[in-house]
Each structure stands twice: as structure tokens, then as C-alpha cells.
Design an enzyme around this catalytic site. Structure first.
Site, PDB file in Angstrom:
ATOM      1  N   GLN A 122       0.825  -1.206   0.000  1.00  0.00           N
ATOM      2  CA  GLN A 122       0.000   0.000   0.000  1.00  0.00           C
ATOM      3  C   GLN A 122       0.860   1.257   0.000  1.00  0.00           C
ATOM      4  O   GLN A 122       0.336   2.366  -0.066  1.00  0.00           O
ATOM      5  CB  GLN A 122      -0.942  -0.001   1.215  1.00  0.00           C
ATOM      6  CG  GLN A 122      -1.975  -1.126   1.149  1.00  0.00           C
ATOM      7  CD  GLN A 122      -2.874  -1.169   2.375  1.00  0.00           C
ATOM      8  OE1 GLN A 122      -2.937  -0.233   3.167  1.00  0.00           O
ATOM      9  NE2 GLN A 122      -3.577  -2.274   2.538  1.00  0.00           N
ATOM     10  N   HIS A 207      -1.694   0.386   5.441  1.00  0.00           N
ATOM     11  CA  HIS A 207      -2.265   1.462   6.250  1.00  0.00           C
ATOM     12  C   HIS A 207      -1.318   2.638   6.454  1.00  0.00           C
ATOM     13  O   HIS A 207      -1.059   3.059   7.570  1.00  0.00           O
ATOM     14  CB  HIS A 207      -2.744   0.937   7.608  1.00  0.00           C
ATOM     15  CG  HIS A 207      -3.806  -0.105   7.508  1.00  0.00           C
ATOM     16  ND1 HIS A 207      -4.447  -0.626   8.593  1.00  0.00           N
ATOM     17  CD2 HIS A 207      -4.349  -0.727   6.418  1.00  0.00           C
ATOM     18  CE1 HIS A 207      -5.338  -1.534   8.195  1.00  0.00           C
ATOM     19  NE2 HIS A 207      -5.292  -1.612   6.882  1.00  0.00           N
ATOM     20  N   GLU A 300     -16.160   4.055   7.175  1.00  0.00           N
ATOM     21  CA  GLU A 300     -16.790   5.173   7.882  1.00  0.00           C
ATOM     22  C   GLU A 300     -16.703   6.486   7.113  1.00  0.00           C
ATOM     23  O   GLU A 300     -15.709   6.744   6.440  1.00  0.00           O
ATOM     24  CB  GLU A 300     -16.081   5.408   9.237  1.00  0.00           C
ATOM     25  CG  GLU A 300     -16.166   4.238  10.189  1.00  0.00           C
ATOM     26  CD  GLU A 300     -15.418   4.494  11.496  1.00  0.00           C
ATOM     27  OE1 GLU A 300     -14.837   5.595  11.659  1.00  0.00           O
ATOM     28  OE2 GLU A 300     -15.432   3.588  12.343  1.00  0.00           O
ATOM     29  N   TYR A 310     -11.930   9.242  17.336  1.00  0.00           N
ATOM     30  CA  TYR A 310     -12.888   8.556  16.449  1.00  0.00           C
ATOM     31  C   TYR A 310     -12.936   7.051  16.680  1.00  0.00           C
ATOM     32  O   TYR A 310     -13.559   6.332  15.902  1.00  0.00           O
ATOM     33  CB  TYR A 310     -12.615   8.947  14.991  1.00  0.00           C
ATOM     34  CG  TYR A 310     -13.009  10.401  14.774  1.00  0.00           C
ATOM     35  CD1 TYR A 310     -12.173  11.438  15.201  1.00  0.00           C
ATOM     36  CD2 TYR A 310     -14.247  10.741  14.263  1.00  0.00           C
ATOM     37  CE1 TYR A 310     -12.558  12.762  15.096  1.00  0.00           C
ATOM     38  CE2 TYR A 310     -14.643  12.063  14.146  1.00  0.00           C
ATOM     39  CZ  TYR A 310     -13.797  13.067  14.565  1.00  0.00           C
ATOM     40  OH  TYR A 310     -14.197  14.382  14.478  1.00  0.00           O
ATOM     41  N   TYR A 321     -10.415  -9.112  11.143  1.00  0.00           N
ATOM     42  CA  TYR A 321     -10.305 -10.076  10.042  1.00  0.00           C
ATOM     43  C   TYR A 321     -10.370 -11.520  10.533  1.00  0.00           C
ATOM     44  O   TYR A 321     -10.707 -12.418   9.790  1.00  0.00           O
ATOM     45  CB  TYR A 321      -9.028  -9.835   9.237  1.00  0.00           C
ATOM     46  CG  TYR A 321      -9.197  -8.692   8.261  1.00  0.00           C
ATOM     47  CD1 TYR A 321      -9.968  -8.853   7.119  1.00  0.00           C
ATOM     48  CD2 TYR A 321      -8.624  -7.454   8.502  1.00  0.00           C
ATOM     49  CE1 TYR A 321     -10.156  -7.808   6.231  1.00  0.00           C
ATOM     50  CE2 TYR A 321      -8.808  -6.404   7.625  1.00  0.00           C
ATOM     51  CZ  TYR A 321      -9.570  -6.588   6.488  1.00  0.00           C
ATOM     52  OH  TYR A 321      -9.769  -5.560   5.614  1.00  0.00           O
TER      53      TYR A 321
HETATM   54 CA   LIG Z   1     -14.466   5.252  14.106  1.00  0.00          CA
END
Ligand SMILES: [Ca+2]
Length: 439
Positions: A122, A207, A300, A310, A321
Site C-alpha cells: 500500500q 495502512h 466510515e 474517532y 479479520y
Molecule cells: Ca471510528
């Protein structure tokens, strides 16, 4: 029905599937038109199959959209419109190109060395953004992944316990994300300067986050992923798993929420995030909207406010997973709740707010790229509420999208054999604006 529409539908383009839409009523007429088109096209279907040129047509609430393929790219990641009908495009393996007059340039020189670890990585060369005063200062910003100067001699030596045992040992290079700025002079970057880094660097292929967005006040937001380490998201001593806000020169704004707080990094704007790959500030509401990849389920949409938590990895609307459950946001006061979550996920990547004249029905809409959903997701906002949601079926992993000066859309397809697409209304005799050829 016009001759032009019939030709476009029946002989030159391959039709994608009908989109889904939350309110089916406006589509009775569209459905009748589609049936009529199908009947007109039926006899020519075999011929059309044989003549597919790579261009397609997809349906939408704004009518049929032509999907043109403009260029082939290897894992393209980001787009930025330059003045003069030019555009910057990044490719994850480390190339920055200029698209101009229908042609892709050779790679721009002077791009920093990126640590790219193959198709499943990524990381690599990620986002590109223009300084708000680019016209005068020529500054562009690149986000990318760099290797640490200090590498372990083997994976066994990387007992990195800073954030618990969640260490991805599928790779053996310690890396971290960075943001650099440089002057774009022709096809050359000069005066390159690294202005921000993820800390700490760690193992793992996933990520990184790394979308860049300048706010109207000239501050730069960076989405910083949690490197698949989970716990950094809740730690204010790391900038992993955060939305970060810095000045255009990399310094920390004095009005950031954790400036001067003990054991907290000043660049943090909000925390408790997993991996955000799309972010916009809506010009009507001034709300900062971030689109966060959830785990197994639970993507989200969050309204980002300074200093707020958050929830990741303490709460999520998805599951791990390994199917382990995670407490949901609901019922907690400590964590900000998303205004929308998707299960199954859409895998949001790249977002923009449409304000063009070419698709007037979409003015004010947020358009979000979708990887696993292979769609463009269109959202009509009513303040901090999503009033309408539509999926425009693209049948390709959409990595990023941006509005062209003429109001059409440039769209990147994420793949080793990826591409640059252009979306624009199919011309009809019913008053659609005429569009110049793309090249
Ligand atoms: Ca969240």
C-alpha cells in the site's frame, strides 16, 4: 431518441450495469428509456460486442455517462489539476507524470526515492497536491513512503514492541510515510524539502494513509494511517492513526488542539483513525469529511473536529479479520460516531466535491472513489447528514478522481494495468452540453 445516442449505445461502447440508488422514483422514466434503448440495441448487440473499443457507457442519476480510457498507468494513486489544461498523476512505484494534450509525459525528474515493495504494497509514491498559491510559487506536495536509515539485519531483529504485538512480519523493511514539497519547473522538481514524517517507522505493507488536503486557511491536512499496528491510533505520542494538520512549511500551527499538552504531538488534529484514503472539505458547510477504511465491514464517513477521538481500535462498526467482534460506536460518549458506515465495505479512496456545469445535477455532491465497490459513490450532503447516496457502477477499482476544467471527471483505476479514465455525459439532442474531444 437521437441518432447520436443510439450510435453511442449500440456500436461503439460497452454498457455497464445499472446503478443502485436510494430513491427509485426518479428512475421510472430512466428505466423506460433504458428499455427502449435495449430494444433498439438488441439487434445490434452481437455487433456491439465485437466492436468494443475500451470505451463504455454507465448509467447515473444525471443520465448516461461515457467512460473514455485516456491512458494506461501502473497503480496510479493520485491526480492534481495544473493550470493550462495539464494534470499531475502519481504512480505508486514512484513515478510522477504530467498529462497534457492527451499525452502522458515521461516521469518528472527529482521525485524522492520511494520504498515500494510490489503490487501488494500500500506504500510507494502516493498523493500529490498543489500549494494554494501554486500559480506564483510553483510548489507541489508529494506524500510517499521511505525506508528507514536503520534497517534490521533480519526480521527476527525487529522486535518492535512500541505498540504491542501487532507487527506485520510479511515484510522486512522498516518504513514510514513522509511529505515533501518542491518546486515544479517544467518536468523537474527543485528545492525538494521533507516537511513531515510518520513516527515511528515500523514494519508492514499496509495502512499508510497519506491523502493531502489544503484547507481554505492554507493549512495542510494529512491522513496518517496506523500501519496495521492498531494501538498507535489511541496514543497521542505517535502521529500514526491520525488526521494531522501542519502549516505549508511543515511547522505546527499554534491553534492545533494538542499544542503544549504533555506527552502529545502538536501535529495531531484528530485521533482514533484506522486508514483514511479520502478527505474533502465541503464548501457549503465547511465540514471536513474523512472516509476511513474499516476492518471487516464498517467503512466510515466521519466529520473531523479538532481534538476528537474517532474510536479505532476500541470501537468499530466492523469486525476483525479473524472475525473477532469489536464494540460498536453506538452507546459510547467517548468516541465520535461516523455519520455513515458501510458493510459490505466500499473501500473509499479519493474524494472531491463537484461544482462543474457539465453535470449540473451533481453540483455540490461529494464524489468518492471505491476500490472494492468498483464504483463512484455520490453523496448529497444536508449539513452533516447524507441526504442522498448513489453508486455509479464503474466495474473497476477507483483510486482517485478530480474535476477537469470543463466539468468532466478524470478518474484513476487502481491496477498493475491501471488507467486514466474520463467521464462525461453522453451527448444527446435533448440539450446536453457539447464537449470537446479529450485529446
Ligand atoms: Ca471510528
Amino acid at each position: 431518441m437521437s441518432t447520436l445516442l443510439t450510435r453511442a449505445h449500440c456500436t461503439g461502447r460497452n454498457r455497464l450495469q445499472t446503478h443502485a440508488f436510494s430513491n427509485p422514483q426518479p428512475f421510472v422514466g430512466a428505466a423506460l428509456a433504458a428499455l427502449l434503448t435495449m430494444s433498439l440495441c438488441f439487434s445490434a448487440a452481437a455487433q456491439a460486442e465485437a466492436q468494443v473499443s475500451g470505451d463504455t457507457v454507465t448509467s447515473s442519476s444525471a443520465g448516461d455517462l461515457a467512460v473514455e480510457t485516456l491512458a494506461k498507468l501502473e497503480f496510479p494513486w493520485a491526480l492534481a489539476i495544473l493550470p493550462g489544461n495539464r494534470m499531475l498523476i502519481t504512480e505508486k512505484p514512484g513515478r510522477l507524470r504530467i498529462f497534457e494534450a492527451g499525452e502522458l509525459s515521461e516521469p518528472v525528474q527529482g521525485v524522492p526515492e520511494v520504498a515500494y515493495r510490489g503490487p501488494k504494497d500500500q506504500g510507494g509514491l502516493l498523493d500529490v497536491a498543489l500549494h494554494p498559491d501554486f500559480q506564483s510559487n510553483k510548489l507541489i506536495y508529494l506524500s510517499y513512503v521511505e525506508a528507514s536509515d536503520q534497517q534490521p539485519s533480519s526480521i527476527g531483529d525487529t522486535g518492535d514492541a512500541r505498540f504491542g504485538g501487532n507487527l506485520d512480519k510479511s515484510d522486512n523493511i522498516v518504513r514510514g510515510g513522509a511529505v515533501a514539497r518542491a518546486k515544479l519547473e517544467g518536468h523537474q522538481l527543485t528545492d525538494l524539502e521533507v516537511i513531515w514524517r510518520q513516527a515511528p517507522k515500523t514494519l508492514g505493507r499496509g495502512h499508510f494513509g497519506h491523502r493531502l488536503l489544503f484547507g481554505p486557511d492554507g493549512k495542510l491536512f494529512i491522513t496518517s494511517g496506523e500501519r496495521m499496528r492498531f494501538d498507535p491510533s489511541q496514543s497521542l505520542s505517535s502521529n500514526l492513526g491520525k488526521v494531522v494538520r501542519i502549516n505549508a512549511d511543515g511547522s505546527v500551527p499554534e491553534d492545533n488542539p494538542f499544542v503544549g499538552k504533555q506527552d502529545a504531538l502538536g501535529d495531531i488534529w484528530s485521533y482514533g483513525h484506522r486508514n483514511i484514503l479520502a478527505m474533502v472539505m465541503h464548501p457549503e458547510s465547511d465540514l471536513l469529511l474523512a472516509f476511513e477504511m474499516g476492518p471487516l465491514g464498517g467503512d466510515e464517513v466521519n466529520v473531523i473536529e479538532p481534538g476528537k477521538n474517532y474510536g479505532w481500535p476500541k470501537v468499530s462498526n466492523g469486525a476483525q479479520y479473524n472475525r473477532a467482534t469489536i464494540p460498536p460506536h453506538a452507546g459510547t460518549e467517548e468516541y465520535q460516531k461516523p455519520i455513515r458506515s458501510w458493510t459490505p465495505v466500499i473501500s473509499p479512496s479519493g474524494a472531491m466535491v463537484y461544482d462543474g456545469g457539465l453535470i449540473p445535477e451533481w453540483q455540490g455532491s461529494v464524489l468518492v472513489g471505491g476500490l472494492s465497490s468498483t464504483a463512484i459513490v455520490r453523496l448529497e450532503m444536508d449539513g452533516n447528514r447524507i441526504a442522498v447516496e448513489e453508486r455509479v457502477d464503474m466495474q473497476r477499482r477507483i483510486r482517485d478522481l478530480v474535476q477537469a476544467p470543463d466539468g468532466s471527471l478524470y478518474v484513476l483505476v487502481d491496477d498493475k494495468k491501471g488507467s486514466l479514465l474520463r467521464l462525461l455525459p453522453v451527448r444527446t439532442d435533448a440539450g446536453r452540453p457539447a464537449v470537446a474531444p479529450s485529446s
